[in-house]
Design an enzyme around this catalytic site. Structure first.
Site, PDB file in Angstrom:
ATOM      1  N   LEU A 168       0.767  -1.047  -0.021  1.00  0.00           N
ATOM      2  CA  LEU A 168       0.086   0.052   0.024  1.00  0.00           C
ATOM      3  C   LEU A 168       1.033   1.176   0.148  1.00  0.00           C
ATOM      4  CD1 LEU A 168      -2.762  -1.242   2.485  1.00  0.00           C
ATOM      5  CD2 LEU A 168      -2.471  -1.737   0.595  1.00  0.00           C
ATOM      6  N   ALA A 206       2.849   4.448  -1.587  1.00  0.00           N
ATOM      7  CA  ALA A 206       2.728   5.010  -2.565  1.00  0.00           C
ATOM      8  C   ALA A 206       2.940   6.448  -2.446  1.00  0.00           C
ATOM      9  CB  ALA A 206       1.597   4.522  -3.356  1.00  0.00           C
ATOM     10  N   SER A 221       0.469   9.054  -3.067  1.00  0.00           N
ATOM     11  CA  SER A 221      -1.034   8.769  -3.306  1.00  0.00           C
ATOM     12  C   SER A 221      -1.489   9.807  -3.891  1.00  0.00           C
ATOM     13  CB  SER A 221      -1.596   8.350  -2.220  1.00  0.00           C
ATOM     14  OG  SER A 221      -1.808   9.198  -1.250  1.00  0.00           O
ATOM     15  N   SER A 267      -4.910   1.217  -9.083  1.00  0.00           N
ATOM     16  CA  SER A 267      -6.038   2.215  -8.999  1.00  0.00           C
ATOM     17  C   SER A 267      -6.729   2.720 -10.082  1.00  0.00           C
ATOM     18  CB  SER A 267      -4.994   3.688  -8.483  1.00  0.00           C
ATOM     19  OG  SER A 267      -5.941   4.651  -8.735  1.00  0.00           O
ATOM     20  N   GLU A 320      -7.229   5.339 -11.433  1.00  0.00           N
ATOM     21  CA  GLU A 320      -6.645   6.192 -12.106  1.00  0.00           C
ATOM     22  C   GLU A 320      -5.938   5.895 -13.361  1.00  0.00           C
ATOM     23  OE1 GLU A 320      -6.712   9.431 -11.165  1.00  0.00           O
ATOM     24  OE2 GLU A 320      -5.448  10.402 -12.568  1.00  0.00           O
ATOM     25  N   TYR A 329       1.091   9.900 -11.778  1.00  0.00           N
ATOM     26  CA  TYR A 329       0.527   8.823 -10.721  1.00  0.00           C
ATOM     27  C   TYR A 329      -0.152   7.685 -11.613  1.00  0.00           C
ATOM     28  CZ  TYR A 329      -2.474   6.749  -7.185  1.00  0.00           C
ATOM     29  OH  TYR A 329      -2.827   5.836  -6.516  1.00  0.00           O
ATOM     30  N   ARG A 362      -8.883   9.971   5.921  1.00  0.00           N
ATOM     31  CA  ARG A 362      -8.601  10.729   4.737  1.00  0.00           C
ATOM     32  C   ARG A 362      -7.565  11.800   4.872  1.00  0.00           C
ATOM     33  NH1 ARG A 362      -6.949   9.272  -0.341  1.00  0.00           N
ATOM     34  NH2 ARG A 362      -8.530   9.262  -1.878  1.00  0.00           N
TER      35      ARG A 362
HETATM   36  O1  G4F Z   1      -9.626  13.435  -3.933  1.00  0.00           O
HETATM   37  P1  G4F Z   1      -9.009  13.595  -5.218  1.00  0.00           P
HETATM   38  O2  G4F Z   1      -7.701  14.222  -5.123  1.00  0.00           O
HETATM   39  O3  G4F Z   1      -8.605  12.076  -5.733  1.00  0.00           O
HETATM   40  P2  G4F Z   1      -8.163  11.426  -7.051  1.00  0.00           P
HETATM   41  O4  G4F Z   1      -7.233  12.261  -7.742  1.00  0.00           O
HETATM   42  O5  G4F Z   1      -9.383  10.678  -7.923  1.00  0.00           O
HETATM   43  O6  G4F Z   1      -7.362  10.232  -6.490  1.00  0.00           O
HETATM   44  C1  G4F Z   1      -7.513   9.462  -5.461  1.00  0.00           C
HETATM   45  O7  G4F Z   1      -8.354   8.228  -6.095  1.00  0.00           O
HETATM   46  C2  G4F Z   1      -7.483   7.386  -6.967  1.00  0.00           C
HETATM   47  C3  G4F Z   1      -8.527   6.485  -7.528  1.00  0.00           C
HETATM   48  O8  G4F Z   1      -8.801   6.593  -8.682  1.00  0.00           O
HETATM   49  C4  G4F Z   1      -6.411   6.809  -6.235  1.00  0.00           C
HETATM   50  F1  G4F Z   1      -5.635   6.032  -6.868  1.00  0.00           F
HETATM   51  C5  G4F Z   1      -5.285   8.189  -5.652  1.00  0.00           C
HETATM   52  O9  G4F Z   1      -4.384   7.540  -4.930  1.00  0.00           O
HETATM   53  C6  G4F Z   1      -6.274   8.942  -4.616  1.00  0.00           C
HETATM   54  O10 G4F Z   1      -6.789   8.380  -3.613  1.00  0.00           O
HETATM   55  O11 G4F Z   1      -9.832  14.124  -6.292  1.00  0.00           O
HETATM   56  C7  G4F Z   1     -10.862  14.107  -6.742  1.00  0.00           C
HETATM   57  C8  G4F Z   1     -11.481  14.796  -7.669  1.00  0.00           C
HETATM   58  C9  G4F Z   1     -10.360  15.223  -9.039  1.00  0.00           C
HETATM   59  O12 G4F Z   1     -11.148  15.245 -10.330  1.00  0.00           O
HETATM   60  C10 G4F Z   1     -10.034  16.554  -8.653  1.00  0.00           C
HETATM   61  O13 G4F Z   1      -9.499  17.500  -9.932  1.00  0.00           O
HETATM   62  O14 G4F Z   1     -11.772  16.068  -7.317  1.00  0.00           O
HETATM   63  C11 G4F Z   1     -11.124  17.198  -8.018  1.00  0.00           C
HETATM   64  N1  G4F Z   1     -10.773  18.283  -7.179  1.00  0.00           N
HETATM   65  C12 G4F Z   1     -11.763  19.724  -7.303  1.00  0.00           C
HETATM   66  N2  G4F Z   1     -11.036  20.320  -6.280  1.00  0.00           N
HETATM   67  C13 G4F Z   1      -9.888  18.456  -6.069  1.00  0.00           C
HETATM   68  C14 G4F Z   1     -10.041  19.811  -5.766  1.00  0.00           C
HETATM   69  N3  G4F Z   1      -9.114  17.349  -5.690  1.00  0.00           N
HETATM   70  C15 G4F Z   1      -8.289  17.858  -4.577  1.00  0.00           C
HETATM   71  N4  G4F Z   1      -7.547  16.667  -4.058  1.00  0.00           N
HETATM   72  N5  G4F Z   1      -8.384  18.999  -4.176  1.00  0.00           N
HETATM   73  C16 G4F Z   1      -9.386  20.219  -4.617  1.00  0.00           C
HETATM   74  O15 G4F Z   1      -9.111  21.313  -4.088  1.00  0.00           O
END
Ligand code: G4F
Length: 337
Positions: free
Chosen positions: A96, A98, A100, A141, A143, A167, A202
């Site tokens: 696990l 990474a 991430s 993932s 992703e 990633y 988280r």
């Molecule tokens: O919560 P996120 O950063 O997750 P993301 O990028 O989907 O990645 C997570 O899930 C993956 C599985 O598909 C894992 F492999 C990876 O390790 C991680 O756990 O972002 C989710 C969505 C994205 O589309 C991002 O552009 O939310 C959008 N977003 C909008 N505003 C944001 C924000 N993400 C983050 N982190 N912060 C923001 O302010």
């Protein structure tokens, strides 16, 4: 935390308990997996990467200190992995560890490729030489799919992988290495392709916990704006505790292969904001602003996983719904703040 585990050798001791070794044991998934395996009667060993602020490396597993053995190590440091595997001789290995965070991977692409790609190669090599009878789980993932979607709106094992981030590229490399090591060396090595999974544990720079924490702070009058990036992308969100239960089922299936773990539902980031703020009696439109720095050079727009095989063949079923998961996260921040 018992970070002195290297002084002991576990190889020749006659344990009747199964031994599990978890890299990234102090992360969200590592801590839930650790609790789950202890409940199932496992002896649990974990690898922890040294951080300058010691509290950060152990806070999620603090209450398990007396039940587990942890070692300092890093999947980028081959020697440390070889030493730990020689000492522990585990029955099951869960990788696990990474880098991430997808957006941050654009800023540190080389480090991400090394850790999430070559790091897995380091671990597979040590596994193949030291404990090839063990079962191996790789945290793959969703992703990896990038913007590939099947015509019915789902991603599944046969969906092409076209990653849209460093990633995702690194995770595809690791995924292929695991498949290759399984085929070439007859190892019980499996990939679990997990869609997004969240919980009160988280990190607060992932969008679910960022929104829940921000909304609770607004509710309590501590701030009046929350800056986000793209609100139009959508994700398939489940609970980390449910997903680590799937990891254990995956590893213990008679045949080593790859699996999808997902809720099968998706929502946009905007829907998530609306739901969280509404639950707190607020209108998200009054508080959310968009900031360029949270946008990604390339965005993965849509994820929805088909986990029907995992449910049918492994008997896996999530306990949490989207609503109960968000409620748990809200309650946790309401208590903390
Ligand atoms: O919560 P996120 O950063 O997750 P993301 O990028 O989907 O990645 C997570 O899930 C993956 C599985 O598909 C894992 F492999 C990876 O390790 C991680 O756990 O972002 C989710 C969505 C994205 O589309 C991002 O552009 O939310 C959008 N977003 C909008 N505003 C944001 C924000 N993400 C983050 N982190 N912060 C923001 O302010």
């Amino acid at each position: 935390m018992g970070l002195d585990g290297m002084a002991r050798s576990f190889k020749n001791e006659n344990f009747s308990m199964k031994k599990a070794f978890i890299t990234g044991i102090n992360g969200q998934d590592g801590s839930y997996l650790c609790e789950h395996l202890i409940d199932l009667g496992y002896e649990v060993f974990g690898m922890v990467r040294r951080q300058s602020v010691a509290e950060n490396q152990s806070f999620r597993i603090e209450k398990l200190n007396h039940k587990i053995t942890t070692f300092y190590g890093d999947i980028n440091d081959e020697k440390s992995i070889w030493n730990i595997l020689e000492n522990v001789c585990p029955d099951e290995i869960y990788n696990l560890a990474a880098m991430s965070h997808v957006r941050i991977s654009f800023e540190v692409p080389s480090y991400t490729l090394k850790t999430n790609g070559l790091g897995v190669l380091n671990l597979l090599e040590a596994y193949k030489h030291i404990c090839p009878k063990a079962k191996f789980y790789q945290a793959s993932s969703s992703e990896m799919f990038g913007n590939s979607i099947d015509s019915d709106g789902f991603q599944r094992l046969t969906t092409p992988m076209n990653p849209t981030s460093p990633y995702g590229c690194a995770k595809v490399l690791a995924y292929n290495l695991v498949n290759h090591y399984r085929n070439a060396y007859n190892l019980h090595a499996c990939n679990g392709i997990l869609f997004n999974h969240e919980s009160p544990r988280r990190g607060i720079n992932f969008v679910t916990n960022k929104i829940v924490k921000g909304a609770v702070e607004i509710k309590k009058g501590l701030r009046n704006k929350l800056a986000l990036g793209n609100l139009d992308s959508s994700r398939d969100w489940g609970h980390s505790y449910d997903y680590v239960r799937a990891m254990h089922l995956i590893v213990n299936n008679g045949k080593a292969r790859n699996w999808i773990v997902s809720s099968g539902q998706n929502r946009s980031v905007r829907d998530l904001c609306e739901y969280v703020f509404e639950t707190l009696g607020l209108n998200y439109m009054d508080f959310i602003i968009q900031e360029k720095k949270y946008l990604r050079p390339e965005e993965l727009k849509y994820l929805k996983g088909d986990s029907s095989e995992t449910r049918e063949l492994l008997g896996w079923k999530p306990f949490y719904s989207f609503e109960t998961m968000i409620q748990e996260m809200i309650d946790s921040w309401m208590k903390k703040i």
